[in-house]
Design a protein around this motif. Structure first.
Motif, PDB file in Angstrom:
ATOM      1  N   LYS A   2       0.830  -1.181   0.047  1.00 16.51           N
ATOM      2  CA  LYS A   2      -0.079   0.087  -0.040  1.00 16.51           C
ATOM      3  C   LYS A   2       1.012   1.196   0.040  1.00 16.51           C
ATOM      4  CE  LYS A   2      -3.811   2.275   2.386  1.00 16.51           C
ATOM      5  NZ  LYS A   2      -4.543   2.211   3.604  1.00 16.51           N
ATOM      6  N   ARG A   3       0.421   2.378  -0.708  1.00 17.44           N
ATOM      7  CA  ARG A   3       1.113   3.382  -0.913  1.00 17.44           C
ATOM      8  C   ARG A   3       0.639   4.618   0.321  1.00 17.44           C
ATOM      9  NH1 ARG A   3       4.705   4.028  -5.002  1.00 17.44           N
ATOM     10  NH2 ARG A   3       4.635   2.168  -6.561  1.00 17.44           N
ATOM     11  N   ASP A   4       1.583   5.043   0.955  1.00 19.66           N
ATOM     12  CA  ASP A   4       1.390   6.241   2.073  1.00 19.66           C
ATOM     13  C   ASP A   4       1.319   7.436   1.263  1.00 19.66           C
ATOM     14  OD1 ASP A   4       1.187   7.817   4.006  1.00 19.66           O
ATOM     15  OD2 ASP A   4       2.196   6.507   5.331  1.00 19.66           O
ATOM     16  N   ARG A   5       0.208   8.408   1.286  1.00 19.56           N
ATOM     17  CA  ARG A   5       0.211   9.686   0.591  1.00 19.56           C
ATOM     18  C   ARG A   5       0.883  10.653   1.339  1.00 19.56           C
ATOM     19  NH1 ARG A   5      -3.142  13.465   2.838  1.00 19.56           N
ATOM     20  NH2 ARG A   5      -4.470  12.535   4.607  1.00 19.56           N
ATOM     21  N   ARG A   6       1.365  10.371   2.314  1.00 22.95           N
ATOM     22  CA  ARG A   6       2.316  11.045   3.308  1.00 22.95           C
ATOM     23  C   ARG A   6       3.871  10.962   3.016  1.00 22.95           C
ATOM     24  NH1 ARG A   6       0.197  15.736   3.874  1.00 22.95           N
ATOM     25  NH2 ARG A   6       1.731  16.203   5.802  1.00 22.95           N
ATOM     26  N   LYS A   7       4.161   9.898   2.374  1.00 21.31           N
ATOM     27  CA  LYS A   7       5.672   9.545   2.110  1.00 21.31           C
ATOM     28  C   LYS A   7       5.929   9.868   0.631  1.00 21.31           C
ATOM     29  CE  LYS A   7       5.876   6.335   5.856  1.00 21.31           C
ATOM     30  NZ  LYS A   7       6.450   4.831   6.311  1.00 21.31           N
ATOM     31  N   PHE A   8       7.438  10.264   0.585  1.00 21.06           N
ATOM     32  CA  PHE A   8       7.810  10.845  -0.791  1.00 21.06           C
ATOM     33  C   PHE A   8       9.112   9.881  -1.278  1.00 21.06           C
ATOM     34  CE2 PHE A   8       9.813  13.520   2.344  1.00 21.06           C
ATOM     35  CZ  PHE A   8      11.012  13.702   1.866  1.00 21.06           C
ATOM     36  N   SER A  39      11.183   3.150   0.032  1.00 14.77           N
ATOM     37  CA  SER A  39      11.333   2.674  -1.303  1.00 14.77           C
ATOM     38  C   SER A  39      10.444   3.338  -2.050  1.00 14.77           C
ATOM     39  CB  SER A  39      11.357   1.318  -1.340  1.00 14.77           C
ATOM     40  OG  SER A  39       9.833   0.848  -1.217  1.00 14.77           O
ATOM     41  N   GLU A  40      10.486   3.420  -3.537  1.00 12.13           N
ATOM     42  CA  GLU A  40       9.712   4.168  -4.232  1.00 12.13           C
ATOM     43  C   GLU A  40       8.180   3.151  -4.217  1.00 12.13           C
ATOM     44  OE1 GLU A  40      10.845   1.927  -8.397  1.00 12.13           O
ATOM     45  OE2 GLU A  40      11.210   4.310  -8.101  1.00 12.13           O
ATOM     46  N   ASP A  41       8.351   2.006  -3.515  1.00 11.67           N
ATOM     47  CA  ASP A  41       7.122   1.137  -3.671  1.00 11.67           C
ATOM     48  C   ASP A  41       6.109   1.594  -2.655  1.00 11.67           C
ATOM     49  OD1 ASP A  41       7.985  -0.435  -5.914  1.00 11.67           O
ATOM     50  OD2 ASP A  41       9.091  -1.497  -4.498  1.00 11.67           O
ATOM     51  N   GLU A  42       6.560   2.241  -1.747  1.00 12.57           N
ATOM     52  CA  GLU A  42       5.339   2.600  -0.679  1.00 12.57           C
ATOM     53  C   GLU A  42       5.174   4.251  -0.536  1.00 12.57           C
ATOM     54  OE1 GLU A  42       6.970   2.254   3.323  1.00 12.57           O
ATOM     55  OE2 GLU A  42       8.422   3.721   3.004  1.00 12.57           O
ATOM     56  N   ALA A  43       6.057   4.655  -1.526  1.00 16.78           N
ATOM     57  CA  ALA A  43       5.898   6.328  -1.635  1.00 16.78           C
ATOM     58  C   ALA A  43       4.375   6.653  -2.288  1.00 16.78           C
ATOM     59  CB  ALA A  43       6.700   6.808  -2.333  1.00 16.78           C
ATOM     60  N   GLY A  44       3.639   7.630  -1.650  1.00 20.55           N
ATOM     61  CA  GLY A  44       2.645   8.150  -2.524  1.00 20.55           C
ATOM     62  C   GLY A  44       2.932   9.287  -3.105  1.00 20.55           C
ATOM     63  N   ILE A  45       4.044   9.746  -3.237  1.00 21.50           N
ATOM     64  CA  ILE A  45       4.742  10.825  -3.923  1.00 21.50           C
ATOM     65  C   ILE A  45       5.918  10.417  -4.533  1.00 21.50           C
ATOM     66  CG2 ILE A  45       5.380  13.096  -4.170  1.00 21.50           C
ATOM     67  CD1 ILE A  45       3.604  13.438  -1.133  1.00 21.50           C
ATOM     68  N   LEU A  78      -1.542   7.807  -6.766  1.00 15.81           N
ATOM     69  CA  LEU A  78      -0.155   8.273  -6.600  1.00 15.81           C
ATOM     70  C   LEU A  78       0.280   9.601  -7.264  1.00 15.81           C
ATOM     71  CD1 LEU A  78       3.089   7.271  -6.172  1.00 15.81           C
ATOM     72  CD2 LEU A  78       2.919   6.533  -8.457  1.00 15.81           C
ATOM     73  N   ILE A  79       0.902  10.226  -6.669  1.00 16.25           N
ATOM     74  CA  ILE A  79       1.226  11.762  -7.176  1.00 16.25           C
ATOM     75  C   ILE A  79       2.718  11.715  -7.663  1.00 16.25           C
ATOM     76  CG2 ILE A  79       1.492  14.312  -6.692  1.00 16.25           C
ATOM     77  CD1 ILE A  79      -1.439  13.244  -6.506  1.00 16.25           C
TER      78      ILE A  79
END
Length: 439
Positions: A2-8, A39-45, A78-79
């Motif tokens: 799952k991607r976290d929208r607060r993580k970049f 990692s980029e796999d969990e990033a929401g940005i 994803l942003i």
């Protein structure tokens, strides 16, 4: 996952200045409550910080965005943002070229990235691409991953309108960071355990403190006093601004590394005039002689362009002859590709064939590899001081580090750790690396 929208996650392309800018962006986002992803796999940005200097850099961005497109297909929330020189250079046309993009931010607009993310999260495609002649990001300490070595920007932008170069159009006019701000950052890094600092600027030796008028040699000397025992490097220098006082400062300060990157671009004065470089080969060679006279053993690296507009075989042979005379330790070597908007692209025909460009570039590469290999072989049998940076890629029983002359050395680690200064007897060399044992 799952991607976290607060993580970049920031993917950095290009030069050391971009690496420093990514640290600034990370700090600005963290100040707004965002967190770096593991990692980029969990990033929401996902943010690309980009370089426009070479054509292949633009192509690499496109390939990476194709990769990100797959992520966005699975996770529409994803942003995806694009910052830096490509954003400033290509502007809103990027939205049409790459539908995966949600926002754009130019090099002077990183303070707006958090608000751009918020707007993009609401379904808007947004951009901030304004030049700001006062923006230096003063007081913003970079979020750093590497504790031992750090990049410290001391100026931004460039006033040199080299005919082939897009930097003035992407980074704007020169402006220097305040003297005191640079010293504060350097002092904090030294107290925090940093062992090597590289001062950065598109044309670093044209630095001029906006308050006192202090020049780059004065800044260098002050930096050495502020962080005693920390190695100091700087890049990139322009030959026309390589002054005797700067050479004196380098020679007088033992913490300044014995390596200088001094881009020449061509061995032909005729081509340098066409390139609008502001210097000729004779003046370049005079400065090389002065540097080597004052700093024996210094390593000099450079940039070289093959096949610039109007380059003849004679011009090309002069470049090869310059390489033989100067014997650069290393070089960044490219064949010319027009960058839209530059003087060359607007006024000069790109009249060297692709075949000749590639052949000339290969001849430059082959000669530089030969010279670099010879210089490394000459180092065998000498004892050098190496700053251990990390474990060797091949074995945890070995460390990798660099000499003051910026040569890579691999050696058996024994009881040493990254961050140690180690005396190493050089026992072998390859085309790009030295190997040795501690003494």
């Amino acid at each position: 996952m799952k991607r976290d929208r607060r993580k970049f996650h920031i993917h950095t392309f290009g030069c050391q200045m971009n690496q420093a800018d990514s640290g600034i962006i990370a700090t600005l986002l963290q100040n707004e409550g965002y967190e770096p992803a593991t990692s980029e796999d969990e990033a929401g940005i996902i943010l690309l910080n980009t370089c426009a200097v070479r054509e292949n850099a633009v192509e690499r961005i496109g390939h990476y965005l194709q990769h990100v497109k797959g992520f966005k297909r699975k996770h529409p929330e994803l942003i995806v943002g694009l910052a830096g020189c490509i954003a400033q250079y290509r502007r809103e046309a990027l939205f049409g070229d790459f539908p995966v993009l949600d926002f754009l931010a130019g090099p002077d607009n990183y303070r707006d990235i958090a608000s751009l993310v918020a707007e993009a999260s609401g379904g808007c495609r947004v951009s901030r691409l304004d030049f700001d002649a006062t923006e230096t990001y003063e007081g913003i300490l970079q979020s750093r991953v590497e504790p031992l070595t750090s990049f410290v920007p001391v100026m931004r932008g460039c006033n040199n309108m080299c005919a082939f170069c897009v930097v003035p159009f992407t980074r704007g006019r020169e402006r220097s960071h305040p003297f005191g701000s640079v010293l504060r950052e350097v002092r904090e890094l030294g107290l925090g355990g940093c062992r090597e600092i590289t001062l950065l600027g598109q044309n670093v030796n044209s630095y001029c403190d906006p308050q006192s008028g202090a020049d780059f040699p004065q800044l260098l000397e002050a930096v050495c006093r502020e962080a005693p025992g920390v190695r100091i490097r700087f890049t990139t220098s322009h030959p026309k601004d390589m002054s005797p006082s700067l050479v004196d400062a380098m020679a007088s300060q033992p913490d300044i590394c014995q390596h200088l990157h001094l881009p020449v671009q061509s061995g032909s004065s005729r081509m340098l005039e066409r390139m609008n470089r502001g210097h000729g080969i004779l003046s370049y060679l005079e400065k090389i002689r002065l540097i080597r006279q004052r700093i024996p053993g210094i390593a000099i690296s450079t940039d070289l362009i093959a096949g610039f507009c109007g380059e003849s075989e004679s011009d090309h042979r002069q470049t090869l002859e310059l390489m033989r005379e100067v014997r650069f330790d290393s070089a960044f070597m490219f064949h010319y590709s027009p960058r839209p908007g530059t003087l060359a692209a607007r006024t000069m025909p790109d009249d060297v064939s692709e075949e000749d460009k590639k052949r000339r570039l290969q001849e430059i590469i082959d000669l530089q590899n030969t010279i670099s290999g010879e210089l490394l072989r000459e180092a065998v049998g000498t004892v050098v001081e190496v700053l251990a940076e990390s474990e060797s890629r091949r074995s945890a029983a070995q460390l990798m580090g660099r000499t003051s002359t910026n040569r890579v050395v691999v050696f058996d680690r024994g009881s040493f750790q990254p961050g140690d200064l180690v005396r190493v007897l050089i026992t072998g060399s390859t085309s790009a690396t030295l190997s040795g044992k501690t003494v």
